[in-house]
Design a protein around this motif. Structure first.
Motif, PDB file in Angstrom:
ATOM      1  N   GLU A  59     -59.709  22.998  99.728  1.00 26.86           N
ATOM      2  CA  GLU A  59     -60.854  22.476 100.473  1.00 26.86           C
ATOM      3  C   GLU A  59     -62.164  23.081  99.971  1.00 26.86           C
ATOM      4  O   GLU A  59     -63.181  22.384  99.861  1.00 26.86           O
ATOM      5  N   ALA A  81     -63.131  21.608  96.625  1.00 26.29           N
ATOM      6  CA  ALA A  81     -63.624  20.240  96.766  1.00 26.29           C
ATOM      7  C   ALA A  81     -65.103  20.230  97.141  1.00 26.29           C
ATOM      8  O   ALA A  81     -65.867  19.395  96.642  1.00 26.29           O
ATOM      9  N   THR A 133     -67.220  21.096  93.965  1.00 26.79           N
ATOM     10  CA  THR A 133     -67.156  20.202  92.793  1.00 26.79           C
ATOM     11  C   THR A 133     -67.396  18.735  93.138  1.00 26.79           C
ATOM     12  O   THR A 133     -67.502  17.910  92.220  1.00 26.79           O
ATOM     13  N   ALA A 134     -67.478  18.395  94.423  1.00 26.78           N
ATOM     14  CA  ALA A 134     -67.677  16.989  94.801  1.00 26.78           C
ATOM     15  C   ALA A 134     -69.072  16.529  94.418  1.00 26.78           C
ATOM     16  O   ALA A 134     -70.038  17.300  94.428  1.00 26.78           O
ATOM     17  N   GLY A 135     -69.174  15.257  94.055  1.00 30.17           N
ATOM     18  CA  GLY A 135     -70.486  14.691  93.780  1.00 30.17           C
ATOM     19  C   GLY A 135     -71.292  14.579  95.063  1.00 30.17           C
ATOM     20  O   GLY A 135     -70.756  14.607  96.177  1.00 30.17           O
ATOM     21  N   ARG A 136     -72.590  14.447  94.907  1.00 25.45           N
ATOM     22  CA  ARG A 136     -73.449  14.367  96.081  1.00 25.45           C
ATOM     23  C   ARG A 136     -73.213  13.053  96.825  1.00 25.45           C
ATOM     24  O   ARG A 136     -72.804  12.058  96.251  1.00 25.45           O
ATOM     25  N   TRP A 139     -71.480  10.845 100.068  1.00 22.55           N
ATOM     26  CA  TRP A 139     -70.398  10.811 101.054  1.00 22.55           C
ATOM     27  C   TRP A 139     -69.211  11.679 100.647  1.00 22.55           C
ATOM     28  O   TRP A 139     -68.527  12.245 101.505  1.00 22.55           O
ATOM     29  N   GLN A 140     -68.955  11.802  99.334  1.00 24.96           N
ATOM     30  CA  GLN A 140     -67.828  12.627  98.911  1.00 24.96           C
ATOM     31  C   GLN A 140     -68.047  14.092  99.302  1.00 24.96           C
ATOM     32  O   GLN A 140     -67.136  14.762  99.791  1.00 24.96           O
ATOM     33  N   GLN A 141     -69.267  14.562  99.076  1.00 22.56           N
ATOM     34  CA  GLN A 141     -69.574  15.942  99.436  1.00 22.56           C
ATOM     35  C   GLN A 141     -69.539  16.124 100.951  1.00 22.56           C
ATOM     36  O   GLN A 141     -69.042  17.146 101.447  1.00 22.56           O
ATOM     37  N   ASP A 142     -70.052  15.152 101.677  1.00 19.15           N
ATOM     38  CA  ASP A 142     -70.038  15.235 103.142  1.00 19.15           C
ATOM     39  C   ASP A 142     -68.604  15.313 103.664  1.00 19.15           C
ATOM     40  O   ASP A 142     -68.309  16.088 104.584  1.00 19.15           O
ATOM     41  N   MET A 143     -67.722  14.530 103.087  1.00 22.10           N
ATOM     42  CA  MET A 143     -66.332  14.550 103.524  1.00 22.10           C
ATOM     43  C   MET A 143     -65.663  15.884 103.178  1.00 22.10           C
ATOM     44  O   MET A 143     -64.871  16.425 103.966  1.00 22.10           O
ATOM     45  N   ALA A 144     -65.982  16.428 102.009  1.00 17.11           N
ATOM     46  CA  ALA A 144     -65.403  17.713 101.613  1.00 17.11           C
ATOM     47  C   ALA A 144     -65.868  18.831 102.538  1.00 17.11           C
ATOM     48  O   ALA A 144     -65.085  19.700 102.937  1.00 17.11           O
TER      49      ALA A 144
END
Length: 442
Positions: free
Chosen positions: A149, A152, A155-158, A160-165
């Motif tokens: 977690e 994630a 390394t998540a892109g900016r 919604w992906q980052q928000d979910m991580a």
């Protein structure tokens, strides 16, 4: 798990005939025994605040730690100090696991002149404290289990992906996710993440990208043979999410980070080459010279082997964690570029490198400085950098370089010829200074 702590605290209270409280190593309350005494001195200001707010102040912590409780392996008696809000003496039972302090069990000592707990009862209570230490260590180790977690988020892109991580990590951490944290980057980090790091909420190993990433000291001309650094683009880094008690109490975090550096240096080896496996055991798991050599690795050795760490500004909650990680990476890069910052650099202390680290995400290739940064012009590049560091004061620069002022003027003229810049012009000076400093981060 909290129920287990409460049962063990109640067991110690029964053994010693006094209400006990359990705090972690950061003096945050975990559990406390029932208190039914009519003695007003039993609930002094320090004890009352600890129970009501579930934590102690930094001053209280420092006062108790001055009695050596963090190093003790057995019960420690602490006298009363009414001026400090401690109306009754304390008995502290250090809670340790494999030699590392995990927390403290506190009991009120008897009044002067009255017999305290029997040695046998204290021994039995220490055995219970050891069981508490196992639980606390397992809880700390669970931070390493959040590596997926945590990774994630970093390394998540900016978007919604980052928000979910971030939401996933917050859910995994529970209420602790809304607390105060500091992000830490230790680089290079060969091999696996450590099983546990004192005070850490989560740890993971972050695969490093090429170009401008932390992992090697560099001066103007590095990567071309002109600087002292080694080429380390692609080295992984250890990411640590440290819990903090307050924004101005970074000392425990810095101490925990400093203890990680020799561990990284042992695997990095004398030549600075890291292991080849990012997610497994490093091929250079031991320093040359066997176990004796590994034991002798110090923070100074880590610095010599290019291991540095960066600490971000504290953040509350996890929404700003990705930005904090970038701060930690930048601070680690600055520590590698400028030894005066390191080996552990705080984002707030790296000055112009806060901006340069953002601008110099990729190797610098400014046409004006390209020739000056070639290996054959290393001495001229250093001369220009020192001159600009000295605000263009020739006397200071010559003294810092150990050369005659006329020699300095000759070299600066050569710099102007190679770059096409006029060092009497402010913008030209700014361009060259930024190029030279950014080259250290490349």
């Amino acid at each position: 798990m909290k129920g287990d702590y409460q049962d063990l605290v109640d067991e110690i209270s029964a053994l010693l005939g006094a209400p006990a409280t359990l705090e972690n190593r950061d003096f945050r309350l975990i559990a406390f025994g029932a208190h039914d005494s009519d003695d007003d001195l039993a609930m002094d200001p320090v004890r009352t605040r600890s129970i009501l707010t579930r934590q102690s102040t930094a001053d209280v912590r420092s006062w108790f730690e001055a009695f050596g409780i963090a190093r003790a392996t057995g019960p420690v008696r602490i006298p009363a100090a009414p001026d400090a809000g401690v109306f009754r003496g304390r008995i502290c039972l250090p809670v340790r696991y494999r030699g590392i302090v995990q927390g403290y069990v506190w009991l009120l000592d008897q009044e002067p002149g009255k017999p305290g707990p029997e040695p046998a009862a204290l021994d039995a209570a220490m055995e219970v404290a050891q069981r508490i230490g196992v639980l606390l260590a397992e809880e700390a180790k669970a931070g390493a289990d959040l590596s997926r977690e945590f990774l994630a988020v970093l390394t998540a892109g900016r978007g919604w992906q980052q928000d979910m991580a971030v939401a996933a990590l917050r859910a995994a951490l529970g209420p602790g996710g809304d607390g105060l944290h500091a992000a830490v980057c230790v680089t290079p980090w060969p091999g696996e993440a450590p099983a546990s790091v004192p005070g850490a909420a989560a740890v993971c190993v972050v695969p490093r990208r090429g170009g401008g990433e932390p992992g090697g000291a560099a001066g103007p001309g590095a990567g071309t043979g002109a600087g002292p650094g080694r080429e380390a683009a692609g080295d992984p880094a250890l990411a640590v999410l440290l819990r903090l008690r307050s924004t101005d109490a970074l000392a425990p975090a810095l101490a925990a980070v400093t203890r990680l550096l020799p561990r990284a240096a042992r695997a990095t080896g004398p030549g600075g080459a890291t292991g080849q496996a990012t997610g497994g055991k490093a091929s250079g798991g031991k320093a040359s010279g066997g176990s004796a050599g590994a034991a002798a690795v110090t923070t100074a050795t880590a610095t010599a082997r290019g291991v540095t760490a960066g600490v971000a500004d504290p953040v509350r909650g996890l929404a700003d964690l990705p930005a904090a990680w970038e701060q930690a990476v930048a601070a680690a890069r600055a520590a590698a570029a400028q030894p005066r910052f390191g080996p552990v650099a705080q984002w707030s202390a790296i000055g112009p490198y806060r901006m340069l680290a953002t601008l110099a995400a990729d190797p610098v290739d400014d046409p004006a400085a390209r020739t000056l940064l070639a290996p054959t012009n290393r001495e001229l590049a250093r001369t220009a950098e020192v001159f600009l560091d000295c605000a263009g004061q020739a006397g200071r620069a010559a003294a810092a370089l150990g050369i005659h002022r006329q020699t300095l003027y000759y070299r600066l003229a050569r710099v102007e010829q190679l770059t096409g810049l006029d060092l009497d012009e402010g913008e030209d000076r700014l361009l060259l200074h930024m190029a030279l400093k950014a080259a250290r981060l490349a």
